[in-house]
Design a protein around this motif. Structure first.
Motif, PDB file in Angstrom:
ATOM      1  N   GLN A   1       0.851   5.704   0.859  1.00 29.94           N
ATOM      2  CA  GLN A   1       0.124   6.863   1.369  1.00 29.94           C
ATOM      3  C   GLN A   1       0.920   8.110   1.048  1.00 29.94           C
ATOM      4  O   GLN A   1       2.051   8.290   1.517  1.00 29.94           O
ATOM      5  CB  GLN A   1      -0.095   6.746   2.876  1.00 29.94           C
TER       6      GLN A   1
ATOM      7  N   PHE B   1       0.857  -1.171   0.000  1.00 32.99           N
ATOM      8  CA  PHE B   1       0.000   0.000   0.000  1.00 32.99           C
ATOM      9  C   PHE B   1       0.900   1.229   0.000  1.00 32.99           C
ATOM     10  O   PHE B   1       2.088   1.144   0.280  1.00 32.99           O
ATOM     11  CB  PHE B   1      -0.892   0.014   1.244  1.00 32.99           C
TER      12      PHE B   1
ATOM     13  N   GLU C   1      -3.643   3.771   0.120  1.00 31.77           N
ATOM     14  CA  GLU C   1      -4.290   3.101  -0.986  1.00 31.77           C
ATOM     15  C   GLU C   1      -3.559   1.827  -1.372  1.00 31.77           C
ATOM     16  O   GLU C   1      -2.342   1.708  -1.205  1.00 31.77           O
ATOM     17  CB  GLU C   1      -4.377   4.030  -2.213  1.00 31.77           C
TER      18      GLU C   1
ATOM     19  N   TYR D   1      -8.417  -5.103  -1.456  1.00 30.80           N
ATOM     20  CA  TYR D   1      -8.007  -3.737  -1.739  1.00 30.80           C
ATOM     21  C   TYR D   1      -8.118  -2.828  -0.509  1.00 30.80           C
ATOM     22  O   TYR D   1      -7.568  -1.734  -0.495  1.00 30.80           O
ATOM     23  CB  TYR D   1      -8.863  -3.154  -2.858  1.00 30.80           C
ATOM     24  N   ARG D   2      -8.843  -3.275   0.490  1.00 25.20           N
ATOM     25  CA  ARG D   2      -9.089  -2.441   1.648  1.00 25.20           C
ATOM     26  C   ARG D   2      -7.995  -2.647   2.691  1.00 25.20           C
ATOM     27  O   ARG D   2      -7.736  -3.772   3.130  1.00 25.20           O
ATOM     28  CB  ARG D   2     -10.460  -2.766   2.248  1.00 25.20           C
TER      29      ARG D   2
ATOM     30  N   ALA E   1      -3.357  -2.054  -8.602  1.00 26.86           N
ATOM     31  CA  ALA E   1      -4.180  -0.871  -8.795  1.00 26.86           C
ATOM     32  C   ALA E   1      -4.043  -0.424 -10.246  1.00 26.86           C
ATOM     33  O   ALA E   1      -2.983  -0.594 -10.861  1.00 26.86           O
ATOM     34  CB  ALA E   1      -3.724   0.243  -7.854  1.00 26.86           C
TER      35      ALA E   1
ATOM     36  N   LYS F   1      -3.273  12.301   1.778  1.00 29.09           N
ATOM     37  CA  LYS F   1      -4.175  11.346   1.141  1.00 29.09           C
ATOM     38  C   LYS F   1      -4.327  10.094   1.992  1.00 29.09           C
ATOM     39  O   LYS F   1      -3.513   9.819   2.870  1.00 29.09           O
ATOM     40  CB  LYS F   1      -3.665  10.972  -0.253  1.00 29.09           C
ATOM     41  N   GLU F   2      -5.358   9.341   1.682  1.00 30.41           N
ATOM     42  CA  GLU F   2      -5.572   8.092   2.391  1.00 30.41           C
ATOM     43  C   GLU F   2      -4.633   7.009   1.867  1.00 30.41           C
ATOM     44  O   GLU F   2      -4.152   7.072   0.734  1.00 30.41           O
ATOM     45  CB  GLU F   2      -7.028   7.642   2.224  1.00 30.41           C
TER      46      GLU F   2
END
Length: 123
Positions: A38, A36, A45, A105-106, A60, A42-43
């Motif tokens: 960041q 992931f 991702e 994805y979370r 992604a 931003k969050e």
């Protein structure tokens, strides 16, 4: 599971960089692994993930065709090769692990996290 990411740094647009994540603790091969990122403000991702056997990978849309994830269960390590880097790839990159074989994805679905490694892509 303890995760240690490495390989971040500064690279120019269009350049390449490889990240590694070494796992220790419980049986590495029984975990799905993911990356992931960041960016500031931003969050976090999803970037990419790989199942425990290595036969399933997900990316992604923003990195498809540019990033490649792989793993070496004998070395308890997961890698991501990042090519054709863009300034928008600048972020702190985190590796994650989760028992089982699904790649979600979370970020909240992942059980274990390493400390991030910073990637800066200069324009």
């Amino acid at each position: 599971v303890q995760l240690q990411a490495s390989g971040g740094g500064l690279v120019q647009t269009g350049g390449s960089l490889g990240l590694s994540c070494a796992a220790s603790g419980r049986t590495f091969g029984r975990y799905a692994m993911g990356w992931f990122r960041q960016a500031p403000g931003k969050e976090r991702e999803f970037v990419t993930g790989i199942n425990w056997f290595g036969g399933v990978t997900k990316y992604a849309d923003s990195v498809k065709g540019r990033f490649t994830i792989s793993r070496d269960n004998a070395k308890n390590t997961v890698y991501v090769q990042m090519n054709s880097l863009k300034p928008e790839d600048t972020a702190v990159y985190y590796c994650a692990a989760d028992p089982g074989d699904s790649i979600d994805y979370r970020s909240r679905s992942w059980s274990y996290w390493g400390k991030g490694t910073l990637v800066i892509v200069s324009s």
